[in-house]
Design a protein around this motif. Sequence first.
Motif, mmCIF file in Angstrom:
data_model
loop_
_atom_site.group_PDB
_atom_site.id
_atom_site.type_symbol
_atom_site.label_atom_id
_atom_site.label_comp_id
_atom_site.label_asym_id
_atom_site.label_seq_id
_atom_site.Cartn_x
_atom_site.Cartn_y
_atom_site.Cartn_z
ATOM 1 N N ALA A 161 -10.922 -43.493 -60.096
ATOM 2 C CA ALA A 161 -12.049 -42.684 -60.568
ATOM 3 C C ALA A 161 -11.559 -41.330 -61.057
ATOM 4 O O ALA A 161 -12.063 -40.786 -62.053
ATOM 5 C CB ALA A 161 -13.070 -42.517 -59.459
ATOM 6 N N THR A 162 -10.559 -40.766 -60.386
ATOM 7 C CA THR A 162 -9.995 -39.483 -60.807
ATOM 8 C C THR A 162 -9.293 -39.621 -62.151
ATOM 9 O O THR A 162 -9.447 -38.767 -63.030
ATOM 10 C CB THR A 162 -8.993 -38.974 -59.738
ATOM 11 O OG1 THR A 162 -9.647 -38.916 -58.474
ATOM 12 C CG2 THR A 162 -8.463 -37.608 -60.110
ATOM 13 N N ILE A 163 -8.532 -40.681 -62.322
ATOM 14 C CA ILE A 163 -7.856 -40.918 -63.597
ATOM 15 C C ILE A 163 -8.888 -41.127 -64.707
ATOM 16 O O ILE A 163 -8.726 -40.617 -65.818
ATOM 17 C CB ILE A 163 -6.900 -42.136 -63.483
ATOM 18 C CG1 ILE A 163 -5.728 -41.781 -62.571
ATOM 19 C CG2 ILE A 163 -6.399 -42.564 -64.861
ATOM 20 C CD1 ILE A 163 -4.791 -42.915 -62.316
ATOM 21 N N HIS A 164 -9.963 -41.830 -64.400
ATOM 22 C CA HIS A 164 -11.025 -42.055 -65.392
ATOM 23 C C HIS A 164 -11.668 -40.724 -65.808
ATOM 24 O O HIS A 164 -11.917 -40.488 -67.001
ATOM 25 C CB HIS A 164 -12.072 -43.002 -64.822
ATOM 26 C CG HIS A 164 -13.233 -43.241 -65.726
ATOM 27 N ND1 HIS A 164 -13.108 -43.930 -66.914
ATOM 28 C CD2 HIS A 164 -14.529 -42.866 -65.641
ATOM 29 C CE1 HIS A 164 -14.288 -43.973 -67.516
ATOM 30 N NE2 HIS A 164 -15.172 -43.326 -66.753
ATOM 31 N N ASP A 165 -11.925 -39.832 -64.842
ATOM 32 C CA ASP A 165 -12.522 -38.532 -65.156
ATOM 33 C C ASP A 165 -11.592 -37.672 -66.007
ATOM 34 O O ASP A 165 -12.028 -36.997 -66.948
ATOM 35 C CB ASP A 165 -12.876 -37.778 -63.869
ATOM 36 C CG ASP A 165 -14.044 -38.411 -63.144
ATOM 37 O OD1 ASP A 165 -14.803 -39.177 -63.797
ATOM 38 O OD2 ASP A 165 -14.194 -38.154 -61.931
ATOM 39 N N VAL A 166 -10.287 -37.694 -65.701
ATOM 40 C CA VAL A 166 -9.309 -36.921 -66.479
ATOM 41 C C VAL A 166 -9.196 -37.482 -67.887
ATOM 42 O O VAL A 166 -9.191 -36.738 -68.878
ATOM 43 C CB VAL A 166 -7.933 -36.901 -65.770
ATOM 44 C CG1 VAL A 166 -6.863 -36.317 -66.675
ATOM 45 C CG2 VAL A 166 -8.016 -36.125 -64.472
#
Length: 106
Positions: free
Chosen positions: A5-10
């Motif tokens: 989810a963090t990679i998706h947000d970045v």
Amino acid sequence: THFSATIHDVAKSVNVLERRYQPSLKLRLPYTFGPMNILSPFDPICSRSVNLLRIFPPKTKRNRKGKRAPEIYVHSEVLHMEPGVDTFAIATTIRVVLIRLRKDTT
């Protein structure tokens, strides 16, 4: 799942292909009336010319009664002489006007 989810947000915030464009500028152009106040078919060049004539009124002498002769739009052309500059050649019943407009590049 938290890491993905963090990679998706970045990735969503770094997206180069999705640019944020300025909203388009909308102009409200006037209707044009010819002789005997007959409504002419809409033409953006004609409407823009009438708008420019309203911005730059004629410098005419008033007659004895204090009224100016009515200025009636006859014809206009847009000349593209230089890149980024439009020259409006406008003919009315009172005058012939050349107005240069610079196109905004932003």
